[in-house]
Enzyme design. Structure first.
Site, PDB file in Angstrom:
ATOM      1  N   GLN A 273       0.827  -1.207   0.000  1.00 53.50           N
ATOM      2  CA  GLN A 273       0.000   0.000   0.000  1.00 53.50           C
ATOM      3  C   GLN A 273       0.864   1.262   0.000  1.00 53.50           C
ATOM      4  O   GLN A 273       0.407   2.326  -0.408  1.00 53.50           O
ATOM      5  CB  GLN A 273      -0.900  -0.092   1.238  1.00 53.50           C
ATOM      6  CG  GLN A 273      -1.586   1.142   1.699  1.00 53.50           C
ATOM      7  CD  GLN A 273      -2.643   1.573   0.695  1.00 53.50           C
ATOM      8  OE1 GLN A 273      -3.072   0.795  -0.135  1.00 53.50           O
ATOM      9  NE2 GLN A 273      -3.044   2.821   0.774  1.00 53.50           N
ATOM     10  N   CYS A 274       2.132   1.169   0.423  1.00 48.60           N
ATOM     11  CA  CYS A 274       2.905   2.397   0.679  1.00 48.60           C
ATOM     12  C   CYS A 274       4.025   2.660  -0.312  1.00 48.60           C
ATOM     13  O   CYS A 274       4.016   3.674  -1.009  1.00 48.60           O
ATOM     14  CB  CYS A 274       3.517   2.326   2.074  1.00 48.60           C
ATOM     15  SG  CYS A 274       2.285   2.116   3.351  1.00 48.60           S
ATOM     16  N   ILE A 275       4.996   1.753  -0.367  1.00 49.50           N
ATOM     17  CA  ILE A 275       6.248   2.058  -1.071  1.00 49.50           C
ATOM     18  C   ILE A 275       6.047   2.371  -2.566  1.00 49.50           C
ATOM     19  O   ILE A 275       6.694   3.285  -3.078  1.00 49.50           O
ATOM     20  CB  ILE A 275       7.293   0.914  -0.875  1.00 49.50           C
ATOM     21  CG1 ILE A 275       7.363   0.478   0.588  1.00 49.50           C
ATOM     22  CG2 ILE A 275       8.665   1.310  -1.379  1.00 49.50           C
ATOM     23  CD1 ILE A 275       7.888   1.516   1.546  1.00 49.50           C
TER      24      ILE A 275
END
Ligand SMILES: NC(=O)c1ccc[n+]([C@@H]2O[C@H](COP(=O)([O-])OP(=O)(O)OC[C@H]3O[C@@H](n4cnc5c(N)ncnc54)[C@H](O)[C@@H]3O)[C@@H](O)[C@H]2O)c1
Length: 441
Positions: A273-275
């Site tokens: 979900q982030c990187i």
């Protein structure tokens, strides 16, 4: 007493009611943390099915045990609702809604905007609002503060606004919500004081910064650091492969240096979900300042090229056995974006599957944590169900691709029964028999 003093007193007495908006991978652990410190928590989500499950004491996230939730329900410390009209009830509201990208890779802020509109309708004196969703510097002020001006309430006096980035690492047993230090930045000094008081009751160490914008950038720096370093090892992996050097051996040896080096590991591409997402929030905002974030750009280019490299390695492995991708049966082992989690968001396994499908491969997958795939923004493998990992399923495939290295898999068994194994995670490092079948990618 001022509004701030009353609020802090209620927080310290654990009498303040907590509202968490967005009951996902970030919101749910927070609910539990506050509940376990005997705060009364009300969870808000637009997904009625999630709310139903949570109110029935069911957890829908693998690494969050339902028993923890059920204990809170028994003590009447938690309830979930889709009724945003109840946002006046909590004294402290924590926002954990998604911040994805649009199809054109621009920030998609609709979830924060909708949430801000809902809070605006009920914002009252004495409330503390904390945004935790990852986003570009300026969001808290440009989206929340701007809207809340319409209420006539004064920030830092009547109500309080902070940004406090989430640092959850799902499935990591070494750290928990309580032990991961928490960054807080406030719109005013009084906001910061209230925010620090809130998180200080449930988290061991609070680190304050001078503004919400600094706090927003802290989170992006952390994720960009990972993104750039993963791109670096991914690029070196391609070179090492060409030079006939084992990149994993090199990284392990370099990691013995006790200072000045942090190991990052190559893989099939970026996931989660982030990187893969957050750095683009900053490059987008940077344009407003006539600034080009070249490291982010370059890292993005390298990381997006890796699934194509994996497909090339698959093609050459099959070629060695006189086969083509078209018509070959390929079993993808692990589709979650990283090991031991049940989350497929942005998983590079899906990108590789898409590329293989275009080339005519006959695909199947096995993942103990993802029983079936659903339609997603970019992919539709909703017809696929996880195959049980047996000697037969392994032997039936022309090639097994290890895309995610779940700990529960017996990799020696996989190699024993497979014809060809392409390993993108060095999951087969301890395998003894049949090493000639293994291709690293
Ligand atoms: N997952 C992680 O490991 C992680 C780590 C750090 C930061 N973050 C950040 O935290 C934020 C949330 O991520 P997540 O992984 O928990 O997402 P998630 O998709 O697991 O959860 C988000 C929840 O918000 C709900 N939601 C969507 N729109 C809503 C609305 N308007 N009102 C109320 N609820 C709404 C969804 O139904 C979902 O339950 C994102 O900004 C993400 O970048 C995630």
């Amino acid at each position: 007493m001022t509004e701030k003093d009353v609020l802090i007193q209620n927080i310290q007495g654990h009498k303040a009611r907590i509202g968490v908006i967005g009951l996902g991978y970030v919101g749910l652990p927070l609910v539990l943390r506050f509940g376990e410190e005997h705060f009364s928590v009300i969870g808000f989500d637009v997904d009625a099915e999630k709310v139903r499950k949570l109110n029935a004491g069911e957890s829908y996230i693998r690494h969050i045990p339902a028993a923890r939730l059920q204990t809170l329900m028994k003590e009447r410390k938690f309830e979930a609702t889709t009724d945003f009209g109840r946002l006046a009830e909590p004294d402290c509201i924590i926002i954990c809604v998604p911040t994805p990208l649009t199809a054109k890779k621009d920030p998609d802020l609709q979830y924060i905007e909708k949430t801000a509109d809902s809070i605006l309708k009920t914002l009252r004196k004495g409330q503390l609002i904390s945004l935790e969703s990852t986003t570009y510097p300026g969001t808290t002020e440009e989206i929340l503060l701007e809207r809340f001006r319409d209420t006539g309430l004064e920030v830092g006096k009547d109500y309080f606004l902070v940004f406090s980035p989430e640092r959850e690492d799902p499935g990591n047993p070494k750290f928990s919500t309580r032990t991961i230090p928490k960054i807080v930045g406030g719109t005013t000094p009084a906001c910061l004081e209230a925010g620090k008081a809130l998180y200080g009751e449930v988290i061991d160490r609070i680190v304050t910064v001078s503004s919400t914008r600094a706090a927003e950038l802290v989170k992006l720096l952390e994720n960009i650091y990972r993104c750039v370093n993963i791109a670096l090892v991914n690029e070196l992996k391609l070179l090492a492969d060409r030079m006939g050097i084992d990149i994993w051996e090199v990284i392990d040896a370099a990691a013995t240096k006790p200072f000045g080096y942090t190991p990052f590991y190559p893989g099939p591409g970026l996931g989660g979900q982030c990187i893969p997402i957050d750095p683009f929030y900053l490059s987008w905002k940077a344009k407003e300042y006539d600034f080009s974030t070249r490291f982010i750009q370059l890292a993005g280019e390298v990381n997006t090229s890796i699934p194509y490299y994996v497909v090339d390695r698959i093609a050459s492995a099959l070629n060695d056995h006189g086969k083509a991708i078209r018509g070959s049966k390929i079993l993808v082992l692990g589709v979650a974006y990283k090991k031991d989690v049940d989350d497929v968001r942005e998983s590079p396994a899906l990108e590789i599957m898409e590329l293989l499908q275009h080339k005519g491969a006959v695909l199947s997958y096995s993942d103990p944590y993802i029983p079936q795939l659903h339609k997603m923004r970019a992919y539709d493998f909703s017809h696929m169900r996880s195959a049980e990992l047996t000697e037969q399923t392994i032997a039936h495939a022309d090639l097994v691709l290890i895309a995610t290295d779940h700990s529960s898999v017996d990799y020696q068994q996989v190699v024993d029964h497979a014809r060809i194994v392409v390993d993108t995670r060095n999951a087969t490092r301890a395998v003894v028999r049949g090493r000639d079948k293994i291709y690293r990618a």
